[in-house]
Design a protein around this motif. Structure first.
Motif, PDB file in Angstrom:
ATOM      1  N   VAL A   1       0.879  -1.324  -0.035  1.00 31.84           N
ATOM      2  CA  VAL A   1      -0.051   0.122  -0.103  1.00 31.84           C
ATOM      3  C   VAL A   1       0.948   1.193   0.054  1.00 31.84           C
ATOM      4  O   VAL A   1       0.546   2.306  -0.680  1.00 31.84           O
ATOM      5  N   ARG A   2       2.020   1.074   0.713  1.00 30.57           N
ATOM      6  CA  ARG A   2       2.826   2.265   0.957  1.00 30.57           C
ATOM      7  C   ARG A   2       3.267   2.491  -0.608  1.00 30.57           C
ATOM      8  O   ARG A   2       3.522   3.751  -1.103  1.00 30.57           O
TER       9      ARG A   2
ATOM     10  N   LEU B   1       0.909   4.079  -2.925  1.00 30.92           N
ATOM     11  CA  LEU B   1       0.516   5.480  -2.696  1.00 30.92           C
ATOM     12  C   LEU B   1       1.391   6.431  -3.029  1.00 30.92           C
ATOM     13  O   LEU B   1       1.391   7.207  -3.890  1.00 30.92           O
TER      14      LEU B   1
ATOM     15  N   LEU C   1      -6.447  12.330  -1.916  1.00 26.61           N
ATOM     16  CA  LEU C   1      -7.293  11.171  -1.544  1.00 26.61           C
ATOM     17  C   LEU C   1      -7.050  10.931  -0.048  1.00 26.61           C
ATOM     18  O   LEU C   1      -7.933  10.547   0.777  1.00 26.61           O
ATOM     19  N   LEU C   2      -6.004  11.467   0.365  1.00 27.36           N
ATOM     20  CA  LEU C   2      -5.490  11.335   2.053  1.00 27.36           C
ATOM     21  C   LEU C   2      -6.433  12.492   2.743  1.00 27.36           C
ATOM     22  O   LEU C   2      -6.809  12.176   3.715  1.00 27.36           O
TER      23      LEU C   2
ATOM     24  N   ALA D   1     -11.285  10.142  -8.468  1.00 23.56           N
ATOM     25  CA  ALA D   1     -11.473   8.951  -9.194  1.00 23.56           C
ATOM     26  C   ALA D   1     -10.404   8.411  -9.626  1.00 23.56           C
ATOM     27  O   ALA D   1     -10.061   7.156  -9.810  1.00 23.56           O
TER      28      ALA D   1
ATOM     29  N   ARG E   1      -8.071   6.652  -6.740  1.00 23.40           N
ATOM     30  CA  ARG E   1      -8.420   5.532  -6.224  1.00 23.40           C
ATOM     31  C   ARG E   1      -8.564   4.502  -7.289  1.00 23.40           C
ATOM     32  O   ARG E   1      -7.987   3.299  -6.925  1.00 23.40           O
ATOM     33  N   THR E   2      -8.605   4.594  -8.680  1.00 22.12           N
ATOM     34  CA  THR E   2      -8.504   3.703  -9.615  1.00 22.12           C
ATOM     35  C   THR E   2      -7.184   3.355  -9.492  1.00 22.12           C
ATOM     36  O   THR E   2      -6.666   2.238  -9.748  1.00 22.12           O
TER      37      THR E   2
ATOM     38  N   LEU F   1      -4.623   3.634  -7.530  1.00 18.34           N
ATOM     39  CA  LEU F   1      -4.372   2.999  -6.190  1.00 18.34           C
ATOM     40  C   LEU F   1      -4.609   1.385  -6.383  1.00 18.34           C
ATOM     41  O   LEU F   1      -3.674   0.662  -6.244  1.00 18.34           O
TER      42      LEU F   1
ATOM     43  N   LEU G   1      -1.969  -1.772  -6.983  1.00 19.39           N
ATOM     44  CA  LEU G   1      -1.829  -2.905  -5.880  1.00 19.39           C
ATOM     45  C   LEU G   1      -2.120  -4.294  -6.838  1.00 19.39           C
ATOM     46  O   LEU G   1      -1.275  -5.137  -6.561  1.00 19.39           O
ATOM     47  N   GLU G   2      -2.800  -4.016  -7.734  1.00 20.47           N
ATOM     48  CA  GLU G   2      -3.139  -5.562  -8.294  1.00 20.47           C
ATOM     49  C   GLU G   2      -2.061  -5.958  -8.989  1.00 20.47           C
ATOM     50  O   GLU G   2      -1.599  -7.131  -9.264  1.00 20.47           O
TER      51      GLU G   2
END
Lengths: 171, 395
Positions: free
Chosen positions: A102-103, A106, A117-118, A145, A148-149, A151, A155-156
């Motif tokens: 996650v870090r 981001l 976002l934060l 948007a 979020r998308t 992020l 990750l995926e």
């Protein structure tokens, strides 16, 4: 508004915002305290937005220092080690890896997207986010948007490639 | 059929649309399965982002007692006391000496002083003497006194600048919220009688956008800056004075700019609006306006030079002419150098402590007064260290 009350109500939120922004809790607390000291000097009429604006600027300055980036490696490892070690070892390892991913994800967002976002996660409205970041209100929806998308997408991608190592954090 | 864009879908899911927008989106959603599906994806993305960020929760925090914050603020205030940079009595004496020796200087001072006609004894129509006119000693004294009054009324210290920006900011948000006593805000910012403030407020244009709150902090000047300033000051004293006459083109544009600016309070103007009062010039014309050699940045591409009243320069000195040089660096970043000539006399004014100014939009400024008598402000969306390094390379 009495600044001591603002301190009681928003100090933790400010530290969390800074921590997520720069990845170093001790430094996040330093910067949060610095923002409140400055608020005492300037007595802003809208202290919450002012504090987060100052914090955003301080975090940007912080992020441009190479020494902080080099410390990220050590800090993320130390952060994972410092967490209360309640779950069984395999679960704890997975959790540390997730935190690390996650870090990294981001960090891979654009600076404005990350900050928007934060701020949203700290309960700021679109109007307030626009004010803190100096953006138009109409652009906040698109900014969030995108953040979020991206992020989730990053990750995926990292999971599928087995990324999220310390070397990735250093980039 | 046109679909709902992603930003609007997220704003709808976040509950941040107006009632009218919400009604329009819902009307479309009732007819469009694609957008319904995209809305569900948006909601999932919102929830997923929140879950992920919840992983980054800090551990137990150290929160000092509030008293400790107050003690730190008090200690900082004791270490760096604010000083009024201009001592009026000293300024008056220096103004007379300077204006006597440099005829054009009174022309520039009248430009800014004429923006506040109630502070001068000259008729506004007589603010721009013809080229070649030498001011009489009496008019020089009146002009100097008028400028002094203008400076006393308008010169901001750091806190006042912030307060005024906040008043402007609060006025902008209050306007959108539907309730503002602009007269009271003006009176609070300027400590003038409410009636006069009300009349002045009636003349104000509402700000096009909210004014960001600047953050000011003291800064250390570059190590070799002091020596370079001394050398530059000596060089300027040895140089011949520039010609007193401004070209007619510049004079007429300044006349137009002055007339337009008189309707505004500079603190309420947006950056965009302030550009209306800038007049493009050549560098030699800028030197005439400034009253001294124009300081420049080496190795950067000069995009343009403008002359503006000091009252529209953020962190500038109201009542003094200013020159704005626009540069572009190798990466295409815009760098702005604002400068004003304060007189160059030793002991003319106490220099302001060098300071960085940070805006919420990321733009930074580095302001300092050098020993050669210049007020200098470097601006750009570059780091504070880069600004300071540039300051050390000024010609």
């Amino acid at each position: 508004m009495d600044l001591s009350q603002v301190y009681r109500e928003h100090y933790r939120s400010l530290v969390r915002f800074l921590y997520r922004r720069i990845g170093d809790q001790a430094r996040a607390e330093d910067l949060a305290q610095e923002a409140f000291v400055r608020a005492l000097e300037h007595q802003p009429s809208q202290p919450r937005a002012w504090l987060f604006t100052v914090a955003t600027n301080l975090a940007r300055d912080e992020g441009r220092r190479a020494a902080v980036r080099r410390r990220h490696l050590t800090l993320i490892k130390a952060e994972a080690d410092a967490r209360p070690p309640e779950p069984p070892p395999d679960v704890a390892l997975e959790r540390r890896e997730q935190v690390r991913r996650v870090r990294v994800a981001l960090v891979r967002l654009a600076e404005r997207d990350r900050e928007a976002l934060l701020l949203w996660e700290e309960g700021f409205s679109y109007d307030e986010i626009a004010e803190v970041l100096g953006l138009s209100r109409g652009s906040i929806g698109t900014t969030l948007a995108r953040a979020r998308t991206r992020l989730a997408a990053v990750l995926e991608e990292m999971k599928s490639r087995g990324e999220g190592s310390e070397e990735d954090v250093a980039r | 059929m046109s679909h709902v864009d992603e930003g609007t879908l997220h704003a709808y899911a976040d509950g941040e649309l107006t009632s009218r927008q919400q009604t329009e989106v819902e009307a479309h959603l009732s007819l469009c399965a694609d957008c319904q599906a995209r809305l569900e994806e948006a909601r999932a993305a919102i929830g997923r982002a929140s879950e992920l960020l919840a992983e980054l929760e800090p551990g137990p925090m150290h929160a000092p007692a509030w008293r400790e914050m107050e003690e730190r603020a008090s200690a900082r205030a004791r270490e760096a006391p604010r000083r009024s940079w201009l001592k009026p009595s000293l300024a008056a004496a220096a103004m007379i000496a300077i204006a006597f020796g440099i005829g054009w200087f009174s022309r520039a001072s009248l430009y800014d002083a004429a923006l506040r006609p109630e502070l001068t004894s000259s008729a506004p129509a007589a603010w721009m003497p013809a080229a070649g006119d030498k001011p009489s000693p009496q008019s020089v004294v009146r002009q100097s006194e008028a400028r002094n009054r203008a400076i006393e009324a308008d010169v901001p210290n750091e806190l006042t600048l912030t307060e005024q920006a906040e008043v402007g900011e609060a006025g902008g948000r209050a306007k959108t919220e539907g309730g503002v006593d602009r007269a009271a805000q003006t009176a609070a910012a300027k400590s003038v009688p409410a009636g006069e403030a009300a009349r002045e407020a009636d003349r104000l244009e509402p700000p096009a956008e909210e004014q960001p709150v600047p953050v000011i902090e003291p800064a250390e000047p570059p190590a070799d800056l002091r020596q370079r300033e001394l050398e530059a000051a000596q060089q300027r004293r040895d140089e011949p004075q520039p010609s007193p006459a401004l070209p007619e083109r510049v004079q007429s544009e300044l006349e137009r700019s002055r007339a337009a600016l008189s309707a505004f309070r500079p603190q309420t103007l947006t950056d965009e609006a302030k550009r209306e009062f800038a007049v493009a010039v050549q560098l030699d014309e800028a030197a005439i306006w400034l009253g001294a050699r124009v300081r420049t940045l080496p190795d950067l591409e000069l995009v343009g030079a403008e002359v503006v009243p000091g009252s529209v320069i953020e962190e500038g000195v109201p009542g003094l002419p200013a020159v704005r040089l626009s540069y572009r660096d190798a990466t295409g970043q815009s760098i702005i150098l604002d400068q004003q000539w304060l007189g160059g006399q030793a002991g003319f004014a106490e220099p302001e402590v060098p300071a960085f100014l940070m805006k919420p939009n990321g733009q930074r400024a580095y302001r300092w007064d050098d020993e050669g008598g210049y007020r200098l402000i470097l601006r750009g969306t570059i780091s504070s260290d880069s600004l300071r390094a540039l300051a050390g390379r000024l010609n």
